[in-house]
Design a protein around this motif. Structure first.
Motif, PDB file in Angstrom:
ATOM      1  N   PRO A  47     115.735 -15.460 -39.882  1.00  0.00           N
ATOM      2  CA  PRO A  47     114.887 -15.705 -38.370  1.00  0.00           C
ATOM      3  C   PRO A  47     114.170 -14.407 -38.052  1.00  0.00           C
ATOM      4  N   LYS A  48     112.954 -14.510 -37.386  1.00  0.00           N
ATOM      5  CA  LYS A  48     112.120 -13.357 -36.804  1.00  0.00           C
ATOM      6  C   LYS A  48     111.407 -12.547 -37.968  1.00  0.00           C
ATOM      7  N   ALA A  49     111.539 -13.007 -39.410  1.00  0.00           N
ATOM      8  CA  ALA A  49     110.870 -11.952 -40.260  1.00  0.00           C
ATOM      9  C   ALA A  49     109.446 -12.214 -40.521  1.00  0.00           C
ATOM     10  N   GLY A  50     108.622 -13.126 -39.478  1.00  0.00           N
ATOM     11  CA  GLY A  50     107.444 -13.416 -39.931  1.00  0.00           C
ATOM     12  C   GLY A  50     107.167 -14.829 -40.501  1.00  0.00           C
ATOM     13  N   THR A  51     107.920 -15.810 -40.360  1.00  0.00           N
ATOM     14  CA  THR A  51     107.928 -17.073 -40.859  1.00  0.00           C
ATOM     15  C   THR A  51     106.645 -17.521 -40.450  1.00  0.00           C
ATOM     16  N   MET A 196     103.076  -6.557 -45.199  1.00  0.00           N
ATOM     17  CA  MET A 196     101.852  -7.188 -44.433  1.00  0.00           C
ATOM     18  C   MET A 196     101.254  -6.561 -43.298  1.00  0.00           C
ATOM     19  N   LYS A 197     101.986  -5.850 -42.571  1.00  0.00           N
ATOM     20  CA  LYS A 197     101.449  -5.210 -41.458  1.00  0.00           C
ATOM     21  C   LYS A 197     100.500  -3.963 -41.989  1.00  0.00           C
ATOM     22  N   GLU A 198     100.941  -3.285 -43.045  1.00  0.00           N
ATOM     23  CA  GLU A 198     100.384  -2.321 -43.524  1.00  0.00           C
ATOM     24  C   GLU A 198      98.914  -2.477 -44.161  1.00  0.00           C
ATOM     25  N   GLU A 231      94.893 -13.330 -32.688  1.00  0.00           N
ATOM     26  CA  GLU A 231      94.643 -14.911 -33.149  1.00  0.00           C
ATOM     27  C   GLU A 231      95.414 -15.810 -32.907  1.00  0.00           C
ATOM     28  N   MET A 232      96.715 -15.357 -33.748  1.00  0.00           N
ATOM     29  CA  MET A 232      97.702 -16.405 -33.435  1.00  0.00           C
ATOM     30  C   MET A 232      98.434 -16.431 -32.048  1.00  0.00           C
ATOM     31  N   LYS A 233      98.290 -15.520 -31.435  1.00  0.00           N
ATOM     32  CA  LYS A 233      98.869 -15.293 -30.249  1.00  0.00           C
ATOM     33  C   LYS A 233      98.328 -16.162 -29.152  1.00  0.00           C
ATOM     34  N   PRO A 254     107.692 -14.014 -24.792  1.00  0.00           N
ATOM     35  CA  PRO A 254     106.494 -14.966 -25.776  1.00  0.00           C
ATOM     36  C   PRO A 254     107.073 -15.082 -27.011  1.00  0.00           C
ATOM     37  N   PHE A 255     106.834 -16.171 -27.775  1.00  0.00           N
ATOM     38  CA  PHE A 255     107.011 -16.161 -29.248  1.00  0.00           C
ATOM     39  C   PHE A 255     106.300 -15.278 -29.981  1.00  0.00           C
ATOM     40  N   MET A 256     105.138 -15.136 -29.574  1.00  0.00           N
ATOM     41  CA  MET A 256     104.240 -14.052 -30.307  1.00  0.00           C
ATOM     42  C   MET A 256     104.362 -12.924 -29.246  1.00  0.00           C
ATOM     43  N   ARG A 257     105.504 -12.171 -29.599  1.00  0.00           N
ATOM     44  CA  ARG A 257     105.876 -10.985 -28.519  1.00  0.00           C
ATOM     45  C   ARG A 257     105.201  -9.703 -28.670  1.00  0.00           C
ATOM     46  N   LYS A 258     105.411  -8.915 -29.855  1.00  0.00           N
ATOM     47  CA  LYS A 258     104.586  -7.614 -29.979  1.00  0.00           C
ATOM     48  C   LYS A 258     104.030  -7.708 -31.324  1.00  0.00           C
ATOM     49  N   GLY A 259     104.669  -8.148 -32.426  1.00  0.00           N
ATOM     50  CA  GLY A 259     104.255  -8.024 -33.749  1.00  0.00           C
ATOM     51  C   GLY A 259     104.001  -6.636 -34.023  1.00  0.00           C
TER      52      GLY A 259
HETATM   53  P1  A3P Z   1     108.329  -9.745 -32.582  1.00  0.00           P
HETATM   54  O1  A3P Z   1     109.249 -10.545 -31.686  1.00  0.00           O
HETATM   55  O2  A3P Z   1     109.004  -8.328 -33.092  1.00  0.00           O
HETATM   56  O3  A3P Z   1     107.136  -9.625 -31.914  1.00  0.00           O
HETATM   57  P2  A3P Z   1     109.579 -15.989 -36.903  1.00  0.00           P
HETATM   58  O4  A3P Z   1     108.002 -16.445 -37.166  1.00  0.00           O
HETATM   59  O5  A3P Z   1     110.008 -15.499 -38.133  1.00  0.00           O
HETATM   60  O6  A3P Z   1     109.967 -16.371 -35.929  1.00  0.00           O
HETATM   61  O7  A3P Z   1     109.023 -14.172 -36.387  1.00  0.00           O
HETATM   62  C1  A3P Z   1     108.470 -13.798 -35.250  1.00  0.00           C
HETATM   63  C2  A3P Z   1     107.968 -12.386 -35.183  1.00  0.00           C
HETATM   64  O8  A3P Z   1     106.768 -12.438 -36.129  1.00  0.00           O
HETATM   65  C3  A3P Z   1     107.692 -12.046 -33.800  1.00  0.00           C
HETATM   66  O9  A3P Z   1     108.154 -10.631 -33.878  1.00  0.00           O
HETATM   67  C4  A3P Z   1     106.177 -12.111 -33.897  1.00  0.00           C
HETATM   68  O10 A3P Z   1     105.612 -11.739 -32.902  1.00  0.00           O
HETATM   69  C5  A3P Z   1     105.875 -11.765 -35.149  1.00  0.00           C
HETATM   70  N1  A3P Z   1     104.671 -12.342 -35.679  1.00  0.00           N
HETATM   71  C6  A3P Z   1     104.177 -13.569 -35.535  1.00  0.00           C
HETATM   72  N2  A3P Z   1     102.833 -13.761 -36.023  1.00  0.00           N
HETATM   73  C7  A3P Z   1     102.410 -12.369 -36.482  1.00  0.00           C
HETATM   74  C8  A3P Z   1     101.257 -11.850 -36.929  1.00  0.00           C
HETATM   75  N3  A3P Z   1     100.177 -12.775 -37.103  1.00  0.00           N
HETATM   76  N4  A3P Z   1     100.985 -10.554 -37.298  1.00  0.00           N
HETATM   77  C9  A3P Z   1     102.341  -9.714 -36.786  1.00  0.00           C
HETATM   78  N5  A3P Z   1     103.394 -10.276 -36.334  1.00  0.00           N
HETATM   79  C10 A3P Z   1     103.462 -11.603 -36.140  1.00  0.00           C
END
Ligand code: A3P
Length: 295
Positions: A47-51, A196-198, A231-233, A254-259
């Motif tokens: 969980p939270k890896a960027g699914t 992916m961020k890079e 965009e996704m946020k 928020p689900f889209m927290r900081k990214g």
């Molecule tokens: P943060 O809580 O660090 O912001 P999952 O989808 O696996 O639950 O992962 C959610 C994490 O991915 C959250 O991290 C979310 O902000 C981040 N995320 C979602 N979409 C993203 C995007 N387009 N670019 C970068 N990070 C993203």
């Protein structure tokens, strides 16, 4: 929707020794018996890896960059969340069964718990991994807002649980190592959130090659644009805003927290960081996996 408050904040229940959300554990026989197809594509993550990010990219690829088509439904409906189980909603398995091929699914299960059929059918899998510290921080905030999880406690308490693997879907360390092992004998593309961020373009091209798909430069640009964090946020079909506050309270976080990569520095104390690093070396010894905690 029926009143489900009594099903929130329940204790985790082990499945073959791995702590699991109770409702998932209760539905284990159905999940274990999931029937895969060779043309299924599964996104697997701790969980939270960027699914959600990779889910949106893959759906965009499958729909040739047509953003409107990708807004046909919420992301958790466009991909079947295999082990998801919640009263009043179709289970993840039912959702997968109702999909027309090529089907898209996601899972947070550790490799040893993936339903056997996915191995037998050699379904392609994209595994997304994110460094342990940012995963822990993101998961803590998610625990606070997504009430299917037990109460997280304070950050120091939660961090101890994370290190002990006493969180939903178990140990981060075992998860990333278990899936890494599986890349030896199964079609798995193992990608990193930090990569992916890079360089999102490089990583999307990697996904395209793995999926044996090609897109024009114009479509590639669209995919990159619509799957950016900003965009996704603001996209209600990607930001989980369709889920009621009773289940996921985005006022809490928020689900889209900081990214970003490196947010752990805002949470870890110096002492926590030292303890975490020491423990990390022990837990990851013998593995060739390398993570970046800053870019
Ligand atoms: P943060 O809580 O660090 O912001 P999952 O989808 O696996 O639950 O992962 C959610 C994490 O991915 C959250 O991290 C979310 O902000 C981040 N995320 C979602 N979409 C993203 C995007 N387009 N670019 C970068 N990070 C993203």
């Amino acid at each position: 929707m029926e009143d489900t408050t009594h099903l929130l904040r329940l204790k985790l229940v082990p499945v073959q020794g791995v702590p699991m959300l109770k409702l998932t554990a209760d539905n284990w026989p159905e999940i274990e018996a999931t029937q895969a197809r060779p043309d299924d594509l599964i996104i697997a993550t701790y969980p939270k890896a960027g699914t959600t990010w990779v889910s949106e990219i893959v759906d965009m690829i499958y729909n040739s960059g047509d953003a409107e088509k990708c807004k046909r439904d919420a992301i958790h409906v466009r991909l079947a969340f295999i082990e998801a189980t919640f009263p009043g909603l179709p289970t993840g398995v039912q959702q997968l069964n109702a999909m027309k091929p090529p089907r898209l699914g996601k899972t947070h299960l550790p490799a040893q718990l993936l339903p056997q059929s996915f191995w037998d059918k050699k379904s392609k899998i994209i595994y997304v991994a994110r460094n342990a510290k940012d995963s822990a921080v993101s998961y803590f905030h998610f625990y606070k807002m997504a009430k299917v999880h037990p109460e997280p406690g304070t950050w120091p308490e939660y961090l101890e649980k994370f290190m002990a693997g006493d969180v939903a879907f178990g140990s981060w360390y075992d998860h990333v190592k278990g899936w890494w092992q599986k890349t030896r004998d199964h079609p798995i593309l193992y990608v990193f959130y930090e990569d992916m961020k890079e360089d999102p373009r490089r990583e999307v091209l990697k996904l395209l090659r793995f999926l044996e798909r090609e897109v024009s430069d114009e479509v590639l640009e669209k995919i990159l644009h619509y799957t950016s964090f900003q965009e996704m946020k603001s996209n209600p079909m990607a930001n989980y805003r369709t889920i009621p506050d009773e289940l996921m309270d985005q006022n809490v976080s928020p689900f889209m927290r900081k990214g970003i990569t490196g947010d752990w520095k805002n949470m870890f104390t110096v002492a926590q960081n030292e303890k975490f690093d020491e423990d990390y070396v022990r837990k990851m010894s013998g593995s060739t996996l390398q993570f970046r905690t800053e870019l």
